[in-house]
Design a protein around this motif. Structure first.
Motif, mmCIF file in Angstrom:
data_model
loop_
_atom_site.group_PDB
_atom_site.id
_atom_site.type_symbol
_atom_site.label_atom_id
_atom_site.label_comp_id
_atom_site.label_asym_id
_atom_site.label_seq_id
_atom_site.Cartn_x
_atom_site.Cartn_y
_atom_site.Cartn_z
ATOM 1 N N ILE A 45 61.250 48.971 76.146
ATOM 2 C CA ILE A 45 62.204 49.798 75.400
ATOM 3 C C ILE A 45 63.430 49.022 74.939
ATOM 4 O O ILE A 45 64.151 49.478 74.049
ATOM 5 N N GLY A 46 63.660 47.843 75.479
ATOM 6 C CA GLY A 46 64.766 47.023 74.989
ATOM 7 C C GLY A 46 64.589 46.577 73.547
ATOM 8 O O GLY A 46 65.555 46.166 72.894
ATOM 9 N N ASN A 47 63.371 46.683 73.015
ATOM 10 C CA ASN A 47 63.140 46.368 71.606
ATOM 11 C C ASN A 47 63.763 47.405 70.683
ATOM 12 O O ASN A 47 63.900 47.155 69.482
ATOM 13 N N LYS A 48 64.091 48.555 71.189
ATOM 14 C CA LYS A 48 64.746 49.656 70.479
ATOM 15 C C LYS A 48 63.820 50.360 69.492
ATOM 16 O O LYS A 48 63.952 51.563 69.291
ATOM 17 N N PHE A 108 71.180 56.642 69.149
ATOM 18 C CA PHE A 108 70.198 55.570 69.003
ATOM 19 C C PHE A 108 70.748 54.432 68.146
ATOM 20 O O PHE A 108 70.615 53.251 68.494
ATOM 21 N N VAL A 109 71.339 54.775 67.005
ATOM 22 C CA VAL A 109 71.830 53.743 66.090
ATOM 23 C C VAL A 109 72.883 52.882 66.779
ATOM 24 O O VAL A 109 72.909 51.650 66.626
ATOM 25 N N ARG A 110 73.748 53.499 67.563
ATOM 26 C CA ARG A 110 74.778 52.744 68.272
ATOM 27 C C ARG A 110 74.149 51.765 69.256
ATOM 28 O O ARG A 110 74.545 50.585 69.319
ATOM 29 N N GLU A 111 73.194 52.211 70.018
ATOM 30 C CA GLU A 111 72.555 51.312 70.977
ATOM 31 C C GLU A 111 71.853 50.152 70.270
ATOM 32 O O GLU A 111 71.957 48.997 70.698
ATOM 33 N N GLU A 112 71.132 50.462 69.192
ATOM 34 C CA GLU A 112 70.414 49.417 68.465
ATOM 35 C C GLU A 112 71.379 48.412 67.861
ATOM 36 O O GLU A 112 71.172 47.190 67.952
ATOM 37 N N TRP A 113 72.438 48.913 67.243
ATOM 38 C CA TRP A 113 73.415 48.021 66.609
ATOM 39 C C TRP A 113 74.076 47.119 67.647
ATOM 40 O O TRP A 113 74.158 45.898 67.463
ATOM 41 N N ALA A 152 73.057 46.222 70.531
ATOM 42 C CA ALA A 152 72.118 45.305 71.179
ATOM 43 C C ALA A 152 71.667 44.183 70.262
ATOM 44 O O ALA A 152 71.473 43.038 70.713
ATOM 45 N N LEU A 153 71.543 44.461 68.965
ATOM 46 C CA LEU A 153 70.845 43.510 68.104
ATOM 47 C C LEU A 153 71.641 43.021 66.897
ATOM 48 O O LEU A 153 71.316 41.963 66.340
ATOM 49 N N PHE A 154 72.676 43.749 66.454
ATOM 50 C CA PHE A 154 73.313 43.389 65.189
ATOM 51 C C PHE A 154 74.834 43.290 65.250
ATOM 52 O O PHE A 154 75.460 42.948 64.243
ATOM 53 N N SER A 155 75.433 43.546 66.365
ATOM 54 C CA SER A 155 76.892 43.489 66.475
ATOM 55 C C SER A 155 77.361 42.037 66.546
ATOM 56 O O SER A 155 76.555 41.101 66.609
ATOM 57 N N GLY A 156 78.687 41.863 66.543
ATOM 58 C CA GLY A 156 79.264 40.532 66.722
ATOM 59 C C GLY A 156 78.955 39.556 65.612
ATOM 60 O O GLY A 156 78.843 38.348 65.861
ATOM 61 N N GLY A 157 78.791 40.058 64.383
ATOM 62 C CA GLY A 157 78.559 39.184 63.240
ATOM 63 C C GLY A 157 77.100 38.875 62.958
ATOM 64 O O GLY A 157 76.790 38.189 61.967
ATOM 65 N N ARG A 158 76.195 39.386 63.803
ATOM 66 C CA ARG A 158 74.779 39.077 63.587
ATOM 67 C C ARG A 158 74.250 39.734 62.311
ATOM 68 O O ARG A 158 73.437 39.146 61.599
ATOM 69 N N LEU A 218 61.423 55.229 68.627
ATOM 70 C CA LEU A 218 62.846 54.869 68.628
ATOM 71 C C LEU A 218 63.368 55.061 70.046
ATOM 72 O O LEU A 218 63.427 56.183 70.541
ATOM 73 N N TYR A 219 63.796 53.965 70.689
ATOM 74 C CA TYR A 219 64.035 54.005 72.128
ATOM 75 C C TYR A 219 65.515 53.833 72.478
ATOM 76 O O TYR A 219 66.106 52.788 72.206
ATOM 77 N N THR A 220 66.076 54.835 73.107
ATOM 78 C CA THR A 220 67.371 54.652 73.751
ATOM 79 C C THR A 220 67.123 54.227 75.200
ATOM 80 O O THR A 220 65.990 54.218 75.684
ATOM 81 N N ARG A 221 68.198 53.919 75.884
ATOM 82 C CA ARG A 221 68.078 53.527 77.294
ATOM 83 C C ARG A 221 67.479 54.644 78.135
ATOM 84 O O ARG A 221 66.925 54.385 79.207
ATOM 85 N N ALA A 222 67.603 55.891 77.665
ATOM 86 C CA ALA A 222 67.117 57.031 78.449
ATOM 87 C C ALA A 222 65.617 57.241 78.319
ATOM 88 O O ALA A 222 65.068 58.121 78.987
ATOM 89 N N ASN A 223 64.946 56.447 77.504
ATOM 90 C CA ASN A 223 63.512 56.651 77.286
ATOM 91 C C ASN A 223 62.738 56.361 78.565
ATOM 92 O O ASN A 223 62.842 55.279 79.145
#
Length: 722
Positions: free
Chosen positions: A596-599, A642-647, A649-655, A583-588
């Motif tokens: 690590i952008g895959n999260k 972690f959840v905030r970064e993943e959301w 990056a990948l699921f916000s904005g209606g995705r 599970l990757y945050t930007r700090a990894n």
């Protein structure tokens, strides 16, 4: 919770219950194994007894493989490889994550091989002393001959060590020798040293410690072979020099690890586990071993003081650091001792408080879900999907009883849940379990019946047992919590499942120790008796942590304090290791920046990480398999950061809203960690589609979880309600 020696006592030594069938055979033969069962099925060295037996074994930082006459050297010995970060190969950039789809390390670069004269096409490989952390590989000129050379293999070894008892050593390479230089004089009494410079510019060090007879005298025959002038008795050790390691290797050569003794203790919120390395060779010499990043961060002061500056890249676990010490102690100081069965926050604990209006709304949904046909939904031809369905209803009964306050409704559903569970406890499901003594474990009979090794995700071949059985163990914990009188009659069956995946003691004659969880890596391996060029792997980090949580809860309700303590410690170790490896945050800084952008990892192998799943490459599949199931421990592992970064990056904005099927519910259940009010609104909306629920999830539990998480962060006791 105060427990000493948490790995000492077995859960049980009883034979499997009489209603569990017995077999002496297994679809996968035991190739070259001289040890008696139980045999480890999911450990790092399994490629030596699976398939064509040529696939690598990953020790971290080195990998080794049986040469089988392949490569430019044609070696029949043990080939040693080490891969630098610059040698990785990255996949194309994923347009969704903007990261490399995978990275993989090259296989088959056999830098140095250790062999013996007489090994050839008739060579037999046998294995002895198979343990949780170690194994010994023996190479024999023929099946009936004595070993020409033996290799004790232990994870983290700084040297690859070969034991000779009179055979003539051969040192070979597929990378080609540039120079092979004998160092003048003895490094230590009885030790002869060589420096090997390969054509790739890398330097390897060879140490030979004679215990009898003449010292090793190598003669270079050609650019792939150097051979001894005569027989040798003693050990030969090979290590790669990263540029600053020669002095450490000089000091530490002559001794080698043969195994690891694991011990541990838990007291309050502090837990520790210790690797005491068993060793052989030169007396008075301290072992060098390589530690992974999660070890390094949790070392106690005494172990940390023995760390060196010698570092080598591993394949998928970052940079390993050499530690010169005969034991390591790792400490976790924030054990989640107070995680229970209800929604929980690492900062504020659990709550039972919901407003009457919220309880009334969710109760109407619970009534409908409890009225479903529990027996039918759990009567499946798969241990995995049956277990998920049982756990789904367990969550509903728990929430109905404790959060909705309707014990009568919960009791009506609980009785049918007990009946559904009894089908499995009585072993009358569609594919009953059997105890097979060839390897030593409890498996589905599905492959025996169908001949298909992949049926039920390979359960018969020990794939995914901690996922499958974890759901049953969790369900048992909930039933036992709601009705303690149920426990005595079912303890034997549930503990049988526990022993298969998480037996702590070598005193249990029926199961290997810790089949699933790898205390060296800090997480489990899901791959069982299937050969793999990329080593062991695991797809779902969240189902791995689910099984630890299930063990903790079953230990708590059944009164097994050592089990509860081990599992609590395991959760803390998983929390630490998963932050680095899964599970990757930007700090990894452990995994490659290109990845690590895959999260999330996707599928983590020993030799590669592939941002995909075994069942599809949709983004909701890949991320979601690391979310399910949603349980109280979830925010401990999947931190809000972690959840905030993943959301975002990948699921916000209606995705997330655009996702269809059961994965949509999984995403919004996960969202409750950071936005519980929004998650609650999603699951409580008018016109909610039950098709958004995964087969292991319920709307009742999701609503209760989100409501509970909404309360927890700011809740003065007894005050805030949703």
């Amino acid at each position: 919770m105060a427990c000493e020696n948490i790995f000492e006592n077995p859960i049980s030594t009883d034979a499997p219950p009489g209603n569990i069938g017995r077999r002496q055979d297994h679809p996968v033969p035991r190739l070259g194994i001289t040890a008696s069962s139980p045999i480890q099925t999911n450990k790092f060295y399994a490629n030596f007894f699976l398939g064509d037996r040529a696939s690598p074994t990953f020790l971290h930082p080195y990998s080794v493989a049986w040469g089988q006459g392949r490569g430019s050297s044609g070696s029949w010995g043990l080939a040693i490889s080490h891969i630098e970060a610059a040698q990785r190969v990255f996949g194309e950039t994923d347009p969704v994550t903007r990261a490399a789809r995978y990275f993989i390390n090259p296989i088959g670069i056999h830098s140095v091989s250790i062999s013996a004269r007489g090994l050839g096409p008739g060579t037999a490989l046998t294995m002895e002393s198979l343990t949780e952390f170690s194994a010994q590989v023996s190479l024999r000129p023929s099946a009936q001959a004595a070993p020409a050379v033996q290799f004790p293999l232990v994870q983290g070894s700084a040297f690859i060590t070969a034991i000779f008892n009179g055979a003539v050593p051969l040192i070979q390479t597929d990378v080609f020798f540039r120079t092979v230089t004998r160092v003048t004089g003895e490094v230590k009494p009885g030790i002869t040293k060589y420096k090997i410079l390969l054509e790739d510019g890398r330097t390897w060090l060879l140490y030979s410690y004679r215990t009898s007879g003449n010292p090793l005298d190598l003669q270079v025959v050609n650019n792939t072979l150097a051979q001894s002038n005569g027989p040798f008795i003693g050990i030969i050790q090979i290590a790669k020099d990263p540029g600053n390691g020669e002095a450490m290797y000089d000091q530490a050569c002559g001794t080698y690890p043969t195994g690891v003794q694991l011990s541990g203790a838990v007291g309050g919120r502090r837990g520790s586990y210790k690797f005491a390395f068993t060793k052989a060779g030169m007396s008075g010499t301290t072992l060098p071993m390589f530690a992974l990043p999660h070890h390094q961060d949790s070392f106690d002061d005494a172990t940390r003081a023995r760390m060196t500056g010698v570092k080598l890249q591993t394949t998928t676990k970052g940079v390993a650091t050499a530690v010169v010490a005969d034991s390591w102690t790792m400490v976790e100081t924030n054990l989640p001792t107070d995680i229970g069965l209800l929604p929980w926050s690492p900062t504020t604990g659990s709550t039972k408080i919901l407003s009457e209006s919220t309880r009334a709304f969710i109760r109407s949904i619970a009534q409908r879900e409890i009225s479903q046909d529990i027996l039918q939904q759990t009567n499946l031809d798969s241990m995995y999907f049956s277990g998920k369905a049982l756990a789904k209803f367990a969550c509903i009964m728990l929430a109905t009883n404790d959060l909705l306050g309707d014990s009568g409704l919960a009791r009506s559903g609980l009785n049918r849940l007990k009946e559904a569970f009894a089908r499995f406890a009585n072993n009358t499901q569609q594919f009953p379990l059997v105890y097979e003594s060839a390897w030593g474990g409890v498996v589905s009979s599905a492959t025996y019946v169908t001949g298909n090794q992949g049926v039920d995700f390979g359960n018969t071949l020990y794939n995914d047992h901690h996922f499958h059985f974890g759901y049953f163990i969790y369900t048992a914990a909930v039933i036992g919590y709601l009705d303690p009188s149920w426990i005595p009659a079912n303890r034997g069956y549930v503990n049988l499942l526990v022993r298969d995946i998480a037996n702590p003691s070598t005193r249990d004659p029926y199961f290997p120790t810790s089949r699933s969880f790898d205390w060296f890596h800090g997480h489990s391996w899901a791959k069982g008796l299937f050969a793999s060029w990329d080593g062991k792997d695991q797809e779902s980090s969240s189902e791995d942590t689910m099984h630890a949580y299930a063990l903790k809860m079953w230990g708590a309700v059944s009164g097994d304090r050592n089990m509860e303590a081990r599992a609590t410690l395991m959760l803390s170790v998983q929390r630490r290791s998963l932050q680095y490896y899964y599970l990757y945050t930007r700090a990894n800084t452990v995994q490659p920046s290109q990845f690590i952008g895959n999260k999330v990892a996707g599928i983590l192998f020993e030799n590669k990480i592939d941002h995909t799943t075994y069942f599809g490459a949709n983004i909701e599949y890949i991320q979601g398999i690391h979310m399910l199931p949603l349980l109280p421990y979830t925010p401990f592992i999947r931190t809000p950061e972690f959840v905030r970064e993943e959301w975002d990056a990948l699921f916000s904005g209606g995705r997330a809203q655009a996702i269809q099927g059961g994965w949509k519910g999984i995403l919004f259940g996960n969202y409750a960690t950071i936005e519980p009010r929004a998650a609650y609104d999603f699951f409580s909306q008018t016109g909610f589609d039950d098709g958004w629920l995964d087969g292991g999830a319920s709307r009742t539990w999701y609503l209760c979880y989100a409501a509970g998480m909404f309360l927890l962060p700011t809740l003065p006791p007894g005050k805030r309600k949703i």
